[in-house]
Design a protein around this motif. Structure first.
Motif, PDB file in Angstrom:
ATOM      1  N   UNK B   8       0.807  -1.216   0.000  1.00 53.83           N
ATOM      2  CA  UNK B   8       0.000   0.000   0.000  1.00 53.83           C
ATOM      3  C   UNK B   8       0.841   1.268   0.000  1.00 53.83           C
ATOM      4  N   UNK B   9       0.274   2.320  -0.550  1.00 55.31           N
ATOM      5  CA  UNK B   9       0.842   3.661  -0.412  1.00 55.31           C
ATOM      6  C   UNK B   9      -0.194   4.506   0.327  1.00 55.31           C
ATOM      7  N   UNK B  10       0.181   5.065   1.452  1.00 53.50           N
ATOM      8  CA  UNK B  10      -0.749   5.928   2.189  1.00 53.50           C
ATOM      9  C   UNK B  10      -0.748   7.317   1.545  1.00 53.50           C
ATOM     10  N   UNK B  11      -1.928   7.750   1.115  1.00 49.33           N
ATOM     11  CA  UNK B  11      -2.038   9.026   0.406  1.00 49.33           C
ATOM     12  C   UNK B  11      -2.631  10.128   1.281  1.00 49.33           C
ATOM     13  N   UNK B  12      -3.374   9.732   2.308  1.00 43.26           N
ATOM     14  CA  UNK B  12      -4.080  10.716   3.141  1.00 43.26           C
ATOM     15  C   UNK B  12      -4.367  10.099   4.495  1.00 43.26           C
ATOM     16  N   UNK B  13      -4.882  10.884   5.409  1.00 39.80           N
ATOM     17  CA  UNK B  13      -5.297  10.399   6.738  1.00 39.80           C
ATOM     18  C   UNK B  13      -4.110   9.804   7.495  1.00 39.80           C
ATOM     19  N   UNK B  16      -3.167   9.694  12.075  1.00 44.15           N
ATOM     20  CA  UNK B  16      -3.921   8.938  13.066  1.00 44.15           C
ATOM     21  C   UNK B  16      -2.954   8.313  14.076  1.00 44.15           C
ATOM     22  N   UNK B  32      -4.627   3.584  13.783  1.00 44.05           N
ATOM     23  CA  UNK B  32      -5.992   3.403  14.280  1.00 44.05           C
ATOM     24  C   UNK B  32      -6.973   3.748  13.162  1.00 44.05           C
ATOM     25  N   UNK B  33      -7.938   2.870  12.914  1.00 45.50           N
ATOM     26  CA  UNK B  33      -8.879   3.068  11.821  1.00 45.50           C
ATOM     27  C   UNK B  33      -8.546   2.236  10.602  1.00 45.50           C
ATOM     28  N   UNK B  34      -7.365   1.614  10.602  1.00 49.18           N
ATOM     29  CA  UNK B  34      -7.015   0.701   9.511  1.00 49.18           C
ATOM     30  C   UNK B  34      -7.893  -0.534   9.565  1.00 49.18           C
ATOM     31  N   UNK B  35      -8.229  -1.079   8.397  1.00 51.32           N
ATOM     32  CA  UNK B  35      -8.753  -2.438   8.355  1.00 51.32           C
ATOM     33  C   UNK B  35      -7.570  -3.384   8.522  1.00 51.32           C
ATOM     34  N   UNK B  38      -5.618  -3.230   5.302  1.00 57.77           N
ATOM     35  CA  UNK B  38      -4.718  -2.078   5.172  1.00 57.77           C
ATOM     36  C   UNK B  38      -3.487  -2.257   6.049  1.00 57.77           C
ATOM     37  N   UNK B  85     -12.053  -4.265  11.278  1.00 57.42           N
ATOM     38  CA  UNK B  85     -11.174  -3.205  11.784  1.00 57.42           C
ATOM     39  C   UNK B  85     -10.017  -3.810  12.586  1.00 57.42           C
TER      40      UNK B  85
END
Lengths: 460, 101
Positions: B8-13, B16, B32-35, B38, B85
């Motif tokens: 994955x590449x994290x683009x936003x958010x 956290x 926090x908030x990752x599935x 993810x 989650x």
């Protein structure tokens, strides 16, 4: 009536159709039960990130932000006020004798209904491409969900391939968010796209918006391509091999591939509820049958993309219409919704334009090489499927029994359409319709045996 | 599963709170908030091996329809990674437990 004096109406799905159906039922004096697999209501297109994420609606939903916000607000207000009962993270896995079987984190249980509104939505329609079973190959919808709900790209260098409105939209959204999109490959030739123009002009704003997004993609976008193979190593995709509209071989390096040819209706529950199906030449898939309001059979109503793929705006209307029909049939006052019916007719013209402009290249499935995996779940190859046809597998359910295509965990959701084409080609059927339709089997989602045993032991 | 960087590449958010989990016994960090999907794919290229072929699997539809994204836990049932989650200190495993046939 199952409890008290009010009929119990259950809505399955909390996307645009389900939310508007629930809203209409509440306005009609009922307190519906809304069952949804999502954590938060909204469905896929207006899917909400988890609590604590901070991107504003305009970033998440673009020009559709106001519609998404309105839908979420409507549902949250009804749920907070106790006007409906919301079961999130809950899958309906079976339908029998006026009851739904639910699978939740706590186990399985049954819920009775007097009337049922199914708003189960749609999934990506995919065509197998040699190599598509490897990690790093996703549906276009998956790439959009990853971006919207998690703020991530599913690779460093993405190739998007297929056809349909989502192809262009997703490319624009990913590029804007900072992902690297290496190519956008549309299997529909330009001349074919122009043929759909009359229909597309039924919604000029959408057509113009799509065209503008397309223009901004510039040289990334190629029409009329043929997809040959996904080149992979141990980690997943290395490149997509394709031919351009002039037949020249091309190779685009990438580490992720998104595939999708518009949508396929999710119809398993409609099937279990006893709805009739017919093969639809426009959509090139089997669709459940219902009247203009969404009445499929006594007490069972269908709305949204699970009935006809008209998109989110059409789904909201279809949800209202199905709920109005339900209220009427229960002898309750129902809204007239004449304007909704006119708009739905216009959206249907647009949807037919989309189907015309961005077709699923169905016949291409018949030419897939024998070693291509057709069933991703169990790795069944085209050659093995073809081998079943001589043993009586000239129909999809027979082929499933003989060769397991459609028997895996997705229950044929992602292989059935291509498999039917291959079977029809091998068996010499004039139409793919003769290859038939996979019968839905409960549970329509995998369920742990323990949950079902506990449910049985509860004696419900 | 071979060690490698994430898919994955994290683009936003990205701002956290960090959340620890274990993949194949090794402590890893997600947000926090990752599935589960993810979280795992932010540190590894795949979720598990296919039971029916030589390839690894990393999910496909992300909406609970394809069932490609199952992953093992060290204890307890398999999880559908795309719709589960991540919970702090979850112990995930890319291979089946030893006693699984």
């Amino acid at each position: 009536m199952s409890r008290g004096d009010k009929p119990r109406v259950v809505v399955v799905g909390a996307g645009p159709a389900g939310v508007r159906a629930a809203e209409t039922l509440v306005a009609g004096g009922l307190a519906p039960i809304v069952i949804d697999e999502g954590e938060r209501a909204g469905g896929q297109i207006y899917r909400r990130p988890p609590q604590g994420f901070t991107r504003p609606p305009a970033t998440l939903y673009g020009p559709e932000a106001a519609k998404a916000v309105a839908l979420h607000a409507t549902f949250d207000a009804l749920a907070t006020a106790g006007a409906l009962v919301h079961h999130p993270r809950s899958s309906v896995i079976g339908v029998a004798d006026g009851r739904l079987q639910l699978l939740e984190d706590s186990g399985a249980r049954w819920v009775a209904y007097d009337s049922l509104i199914l708003a189960t939505g749609a999934m990506d329609r995919v065509m197998p491409v040699p190599g598509w079973e490897n990690p790093g190959v996703y549906t276009l919808g998956a790439m959009q969900i990853a971006l919207k709900a998690q703020g991530v790209a599913l690779g460093r260098r993405l190739v998007l391939a297929g056809s349909g409105p989502l192809l262009t939209l997703l490319a624009a959204q990913l590029t804007k968010a900072g992902a690297q999109v290496a190519a956008v490959l549309d299997t529909s030739p330009m001349r074919r796209q122009l043929r759909g123009f009359a229909g597309l002009s039924a919604r000029p704003l959408f057509a113009v918006r799509g065209l503008a997004m397309r223009l901004r993609l510039g040289r990334l976008y190629h029409a009329g391509v043929t997809l040959d193979r996904i080149e992979v190593d141990e980690r997943g995709p290395v490149a997509l091999l394709w031919r351009d509209g002039a037949g020249r071989k091309q190779r685009t390096p990438c580490d992720a591939v998104g595939l999708g040819w518009h949508l396929r209706a999710e119809t398993r529950l409609a099937d279990l509820a006893g709805c009739e199906f017919a093969y639809d030449e426009t959509w090139r898939q089997w669709l459940p049958q219902a009247d203009a309001m969404g009445r499929a059979r006594p007490g069972v109503y269908l709305a949204g993309d699970g009935l006809r793929i008209l998109g989110a705006d059409g789904a909201q209307i279809a949800g209202r219409l199905a709920a109005a029909a339900c209220l009427h049939d229960l002898g309750l006052p129902a809204p007239e919704l004449a304007a909704d019916k006119r708009r739905l007719a216009r959206f249907s013209r647009f949807a037919r334009g989309v189907a015309e402009a961005f077709p699923w290249p169905a016949e291409a499935a018949r030419d897939l090489p024998d070693e291509t995996v057709i069933c991703r779940c169990e790795g069944v190859k085209a050659g093995e499927l073809r081998g079943t046809v001589d043993f009586g597998g000239s129909e999809v359910n027979r082929a499933k029994s003989l060769g397991r295509v459609g028997m895996g965990r997705c229950q044929g959701r992602y292989c059935e359409l291509a498999a039917a084409q291959i079977i029809a080609g091998c068996a010499g059927h004039d139409s793919v319709e003769a290859a038939g339709r996979l019968r839905a089997q409960a549970p329509v989602r995998p369920a742990p045996i323990a949950a079902l045993l506990e449910d049985a032991a509860d004696g419900s | 599963m071979s060690e490698a960087t994430g898919r994955l590449v994290r683009l936003a958010e990205g701002d956290r709170a960090p959340l620890r989990f274990f993949l194949d016994g090794v402590a890893r960090q997600a947000l926090a908030g990752d599935t589960v999907l993810s979280a795992v794919l932010s540190v590894a290229p795949a979720l598990r091996r296919s039971e029916f072929g030589p390839e690894a699997r990393a999910g496909f539809c992300l909406m609970g329809a394809c069932q490609d994204c199952w992953i093992w836990q060290e204890d307890g049932p398999r999880l559908r990674a795309c719709s589960t989650p991540l919970v702090a200190d979850m112990r995930l495993s890319s291979a089946a437990p030893g006693d699984w046939p």
